[in-house]
Design an enzyme around this catalytic site. Sequence first.
Site, PDB file in Angstrom:
ATOM      1  N   CYS A  70       0.867  -1.171   0.000  1.00 17.08           N
ATOM      2  CA  CYS A  70       0.000   0.000   0.000  1.00 17.08           C
ATOM      3  C   CYS A  70       0.908   1.227   0.000  1.00 17.08           C
ATOM      4  O   CYS A  70       1.713   1.395   0.929  1.00 17.08           O
ATOM      5  CB  CYS A  70      -0.868  -0.018   1.256  1.00 17.08           C
ATOM      6  N   CYS A  77      -0.746   3.810  -6.540  1.00 17.99           N
ATOM      7  CA  CYS A  77      -1.635   3.209  -5.531  1.00 17.99           C
ATOM      8  C   CYS A  77      -1.877   1.785  -6.004  1.00 17.99           C
ATOM      9  O   CYS A  77      -2.136   1.553  -7.193  1.00 17.99           O
ATOM     10  CB  CYS A  77      -2.955   3.976  -5.448  1.00 17.99           C
TER      11      CYS A  77
END
Length: 279
Positions: A92, A202
């Site tokens: 992440c 992302c």
Amino acid sequence: MALVCDFGANGKGGISFYCYIRSMIGVFDSGCGGLSVLKEIIKLLPDEKYIYLADNAHCPYGEKTKEYITDRCREITRLLMSKGAEIIVVACNTATAAAISSLRSEFPIKFIGMEPAVKPAALGTKSGVIGVLATAGTLKGSKYLATKSNYEDGCKIVEHVGEGFVEIVENGTANTPQAAQTVRRSLYPLLDQGADTIVLGCTHYPFLLPQLQEQAAAYYGGKVLCRFIDPAPAVANHLVDVMREEGLLKDSPQEGGGSVELIATGSPERLVQLYSKIS
Ligand code: DGL
């Protein structure tokens, strides 16, 4: 790879699972996005044991405070370590930006974080403009800002938050006209500024690659004039290097012995569905 999981309810609305195996590599994200990284890792290391945690009860992380995200990452790390994880991939970008320094100083294992892939983008751009799509948290992170300043002399870097992208991936609504509109809203400002190479900053965004490519082609009247860079393969390679250095790679892993345990802090359905697509 086998899916070794059982999402029995614990009746408390928290994490629900039974553990059958001792996992070696922990991977986590705010939700399903980190599966785009797990997929690349499994390509390189198909016979290891994995435990993947989607913190989807607290997703998205993008607009949350550094303190909140760091606390979540600490709790997840403790859980993954208690289940046997010996190395953890923070799959992440937002969590990497917020918490990886704290995790590295507080826990006695190695953490592999996401790298903003500005370097390959800067080396590959022909227009001299690269775009970065990421969450607000990633774009204001010190790591990203430092990387950006290293390449700003040679090229122009333009950014946009992928507004609503994480929700589309988590809800499984990528193939809808609304999703196409959402993708255009964040992508077109980058194309308007001349970006020909766009970093997917992302881990959820690679799941929208077909939509991003389709909308970029539509912008250019059907021509492919823009490419997207997913840093996940480079992160997977880095993990292999670190595991080798740390003596965590078996010389001759048992072929076919790989397994993946999935954990969701919220509803597990989407995680299981998306995992079945990548495996
Ligand atoms: N996959 C996370 C990242 O790479 C998701 C962001 C979010 O939860 O907002 O940043």
